[in-house]
Design an enzyme around this catalytic site. Structure first.
Site, mmCIF file in Angstrom:
data_model
loop_
_atom_site.group_PDB
_atom_site.id
_atom_site.type_symbol
_atom_site.label_atom_id
_atom_site.label_comp_id
_atom_site.label_asym_id
_atom_site.label_seq_id
_atom_site.Cartn_x
_atom_site.Cartn_y
_atom_site.Cartn_z
ATOM 1 N N TRP A 104 0.839 -1.194 0.000
ATOM 2 C CA TRP A 104 0.000 0.000 0.000
ATOM 3 C C TRP A 104 0.878 1.251 0.000
ATOM 4 C CZ3 TRP A 104 -4.100 -1.363 4.345
ATOM 5 C CH2 TRP A 104 -4.977 -2.347 3.840
ATOM 6 N N ASN A 148 2.120 0.698 -10.144
ATOM 7 C CA ASN A 148 0.816 0.956 -10.743
ATOM 8 C C ASN A 148 -0.032 1.949 -9.954
ATOM 9 O OD1 ASN A 148 -1.632 0.267 -12.442
ATOM 10 N ND2 ASN A 148 -2.351 -0.426 -10.439
ATOM 11 N N ASP A 198 -4.748 5.122 -9.211
ATOM 12 C CA ASP A 198 -3.968 4.576 -10.314
ATOM 13 C C ASP A 198 -3.105 5.666 -10.947
ATOM 14 O OD1 ASP A 198 -4.146 1.888 -11.932
ATOM 15 O OD2 ASP A 198 -3.982 3.485 -13.432
ATOM 16 N N ARG A 227 10.688 -7.397 -8.914
ATOM 17 C CA ARG A 227 9.410 -8.075 -9.113
ATOM 18 C C ARG A 227 8.393 -6.943 -9.118
ATOM 19 N NH1 ARG A 227 4.175 -8.107 -6.655
ATOM 20 N NH2 ARG A 227 3.191 -10.091 -7.105
ATOM 21 N N ASP A 229 4.802 -5.490 -9.078
ATOM 22 C CA ASP A 229 3.424 -5.781 -8.708
ATOM 23 C C ASP A 229 2.475 -5.235 -9.779
ATOM 24 O OD1 ASP A 229 1.697 -6.755 -6.506
ATOM 25 O OD2 ASP A 229 0.975 -4.682 -6.492
ATOM 26 N N LYS A 232 0.388 -5.954 -15.113
ATOM 27 C CA LYS A 232 -0.654 -5.979 -16.137
ATOM 28 C C LYS A 232 -1.500 -4.710 -16.127
ATOM 29 C CE LYS A 232 -4.783 -8.734 -17.173
ATOM 30 N NZ LYS A 232 -5.818 -9.562 -16.512
ATOM 31 N N HIS A 233 -1.459 -3.986 -14.999
ATOM 32 C CA HIS A 233 -2.343 -2.831 -14.853
ATOM 33 C C HIS A 233 -1.714 -1.533 -15.333
ATOM 34 C CE1 HIS A 233 -5.590 -5.070 -13.008
ATOM 35 N NE2 HIS A 233 -4.629 -5.829 -12.526
ATOM 36 N N GLU A 253 4.193 -9.169 -12.418
ATOM 37 C CA GLU A 253 3.027 -9.949 -11.995
ATOM 38 C C GLU A 253 1.894 -9.690 -12.983
ATOM 39 O OE1 GLU A 253 -0.132 -10.229 -8.297
ATOM 40 O OE2 GLU A 253 0.523 -8.302 -9.055
ATOM 41 N N ASP A 317 -0.791 -13.930 -2.726
ATOM 42 C CA ASP A 317 -2.110 -13.651 -3.295
ATOM 43 C C ASP A 317 -2.945 -14.889 -3.561
ATOM 44 O OD1 ASP A 317 -1.719 -10.872 -3.372
ATOM 45 O OD2 ASP A 317 -0.654 -11.016 -5.275
ATOM 46 N N ARG A 364 -0.273 -15.588 4.833
ATOM 47 C CA ARG A 364 0.891 -14.763 5.168
ATOM 48 C C ARG A 364 1.330 -15.044 6.599
ATOM 49 N NH1 ARG A 364 -1.406 -9.303 2.186
ATOM 50 N NH2 ARG A 364 -1.622 -10.277 0.133
#
Ligand SMILES: *[C@@H]1O[C@H](CO)[C@@H](O)[C@H](O)[C@H]1NC(C)=O
Ligand SMILES: *[C@@H]1O[C@H](CO)[C@@H](O)[C@H](O)[C@H]1NC(C)=O
Ligand SMILES: *[C@@H]1O[C@H](CO)[C@@H](O)[C@H](O)[C@H]1NC(C)=O
Ligand SMILES: *[C@@H]1O[C@H](CO)[C@@H](O)[C@H](O)[C@H]1NC(C)=O
Ligand SMILES: *[C@@H]1O[C@H](CO)[C@@H](O)[C@H](O)[C@H]1NC(C)=O
Ligand SMILES: *[C@@H]1O[C@H](CO)[C@@H](O)[C@H](O)[C@H]1NC(C)=O
Ligand SMILES: *[C@@H]1O[C@H](CO)[C@@H](O)[C@H](O)[C@H]1NC(C)=O
Ligand SMILES: *[C@@H]1O[C@H](CO)[C@@H](O)[C@H](O)[C@H]1NC(C)=O
Length: 534
Positions: A104, A148, A198, A227, A229, A232-233, A253, A317, A364
């Protein structure tokens, strides 16, 4: 079992600037993934205070990772992936808890103070890159980043405390239409309780500020890979310039079961690599018990994708493997696929301890209640790493392509380089089930070793192999015994390969049989695997 603490001054004196690993180097690595907050406690911390359902910080830090690296190195891993390092939301606890996970972000130009200082992170990086002694192999570091979006607690946040301080840098709020990729890339993840504003990655200021940010971050902390996160967005065309600025290997991811959808984000027009979500879904489909036991789902995925993706069975996830599948052998088979098929194996911390939490936050778990036990899964992981490290050290195995030799409803056999891997979804209970005989790449008379059970088999006439599962559905990983000389696996000599503890006769070829090599698959060793840690 925990490592001795190296002095901070010693670490700094050995600190050297990033020599960023290339994609080719990453292909040879295997990655252990940790959530910083959950991997290890600092000395003196109270061990029973971590309540998973509270979704709050449990006390892990960059220092506590550094102090416990032996657990990762002893299992043979050659890289670690740590959860996001940048500053996150600070404020009253939300309905979904606190950002102990790091996903976050607020001001990504700062580090997250919950996990330590800049010097702590540099010390971790330095220790990872250290190879002072022969036993301490160099690990390389992959850091998780969130590009993102940021996190907010309203749909109209005050952006002044973020790295991007004004609404013009963000896409206007809209609800994602999951049938429309543009909408997935421009509308907001999260929900109205925890919205994830976003970033407008079409905005040239966003592009250039991100570019200098990532370049600084990678250099300052000697990061070897990223990596990314929610890759794709963001439009795929954003990534090449970003990755160029980073100057290191980037794995995105792309949370999607479809090979074509995921493939769009890998290649010259996007990122070096992506997480292998298609194979993840296929492995669950093929091996989970109970489950559809659909081996075709796996062979279809293999035939569609032949690139270096990040193979995994678990992450922060998705549910733990053992939440989806109760059978221990199902995980051993799927894990063997991750390590020995094309791609870079990734193990999520706790998989080796049999954790079985479901979705976030139950997947987690803190690792310390496991006492970092040397479980059967930990040992299997160690063996697979030892074999894979030997292969990538001594051959061009990492760049060879796997080929499926045969498959049926109950399993498959595939070859990659010098290794033939035979997997099954029948599970732990013994069965008088015989897999289809298949033609191995080896000639009649070749002596091969199953490196998992350390058993010797001689290939019979016609090169045929056949696997029988009278002792349960164990994975079988074969190499020519002469090839294994010097690997440290299964002892140096063939004499050491006979398992005297079980008293079982090791099967040999018999020219008179239709299926010349009969595999009396793995007696006591694997029974102890299935009973030992579950
Ligand atoms: C965690 O949950 C327990 C039990 O619900 C509660 O007593 C405790 O105060 C919580 N701790 C934190 C830090 O929220
Ligand atoms: C897809 O989403 C974008 C962004 O929200 C929107 O502009 C576009 O009209 C949508 N396309 C379709 C076909 O709905
Ligand atoms: C197995 O997976 C394939 C996809 O690869 C699918 O076409 C097929 O319908 C599945 N079979 C079953 C029984 O679910
Ligand atoms: C799956 O996870 C949920 C939540 O953590 C738990 O209640 C359940 O017992 C788990 N199932 C298994 C098979 O471990
Ligand atoms: C870890 O050690 C503690 C203290 O000795 C013990 O109570 C606990 O059962 C152990 N847990 C496991 C998983 O071995
Ligand atoms: C785990 O146990 C195996 C079998 O006893 C042993 O060979 C291995 O060295 C152990 N690993 C560690 C890290 O202690
Ligand atoms: C791989 O090569 C490195 C560097 O030569 C060496 O330190 C390491 O022990 C080798 N590992 C294996 C498993 O052969
Ligand atoms: C397998 O077959 C053998 C010989 O026919 C028999 O003795 C044994 O009980 C069978 N085992 C199982 C698990 O069916």
């Amino acid at each position: 079992m925990l490592p001795s603490l190296l002095l901070f001054s010693l670490l700094l004196s050995n600190f050297r600037p990033a020599c960023a690993a290339t994609a080719e180097q990453w292909r040879t690595r295997s990655i252990y993934q940790v959530i910083t907050d959950r991997f290890a406690l600092e000395p003196g911390a109270v061990v029973n205070e971590c309540v998973i359902s509270n979704s709050t910080w449990c006390g892990g830090t960059w220092n506590s990772i550094r102090e416990n690296l032996n657990y990762i190195q002893d299992a043979g891993f050659t890289a670690i992936w740590i959860s996001p390092i940048n500053q996150n939301y600070e404020g009253p606890r939300t309905a979904y808890g606190d950002p102990y996970h790091g996903y976050w972000p607020a001001d990504v130009s700062q580090l997250n103070e919950h996990f330590g200082t800049a010097d702590d992170l540099k010390a971790l990086s330095a220790e990872l890159h250290l190879s002072l002694t022969q036993e301490k192999k160099e690990l390389i570091e992959q850091v998780d980043i969130v590009v993102n979006n940021v996190m907010a607690t309203s749909l109209t946040p005050d952006y002044s405390s973020y790295m991007f301080k004004s609404a013009e840098y963000y896409h206007p709020y809209c609800v994602i239409d999951w049938t429309n990729l543009t909408s997935e890339q421009q509308c907001w993840l999260g929900d109205t309780t925890v919205p994830l504003p976003d970033l407008n990655s079409e905005n040239s200021d966003v592009v250039s500020q991100y570019s200098s940010w990532i370049s600084d971050l990678v250099q300052t902390y000697s990061i070897d890979g990223l990596r990314i996160d929610a890759a794709k967005h963001i439009r795929a065309s954003f990534w090449p310039a970003f990755a160029q600025s980073a100057g290191v290997f980037c794995m995105g991811e792309v949370f999607d079961p479809s090979v074509p959808n995921v493939a769009e984000f890998q290649g010259p027009g996007a990122l070096d690599s992506v997480l292998n979500y298609p194979a993840y879904y296929a492995l669950v489909s093929a091996f989970a018990l109970p489950g559809p036991q659909n081996i075709s789902a796996l062979t279809d995925t293999i035939s569609q994708s032949k690139t270096a993706l990040g193979n995994f069975l678990e992450n922060q996830d998705v549910p733990r493997w053992h939440n989806l599948s109760v059978d221990p052998q199902s995980m051993y088979n799927a894990m063997s696929f991750s390590f020995l098929s094309d791609g870079i194996p990734i193990v999520y911390y706790g998989q080796e301890q049999g954790f079985s939490g479901n979705a976030d936050p139950y997947n987690r778990e803190p690792l310390w209640p496991s006492n970092y036990t040397n479980t059967s899964s930990y040992q299997l992981m160690t063996t697979l790493n030892q074999l894979r490290n030997f292969l990538v050290n001594t051959t061009d195995w990492a760049t060879q392509s796997m080929d499926v030799i045969t498959s049926n409803d109950h399993g498959l056999a595939f070859q990659k380089g010098n290794i033939v891997t035979i997997l099954t979804n029948i599970g732990a209970p013994p069965q008088n089930f015989t897999n289809t005989a298949f033609q191995s790449p080896w000639a009649h008379g070749t002596v091969t070793i199953d490196v998992i059970a350390c058993r010797q088999f001689v290939v019979a006439s016609g090169g045929y192999l056949e696997v029988e599962y009278t002792k349960g559905g164990v994975p079988v990983v074969l190499a020519e015994s002469s090839f294994l000389q010097g690997s440290g696996l299964c002892g140096a000599t063939l004499a050491a390969l006979h398992d005297s503890s079980t008293g079982d006769v090791v099967a040999q070829s018999s020219a008179s049989r239709h299926t010349p090599l009969v595999w009396l698959a793995v007696p006591l060793f694997l029974m102890s695997v299935s009973l030992g840690s579950w």
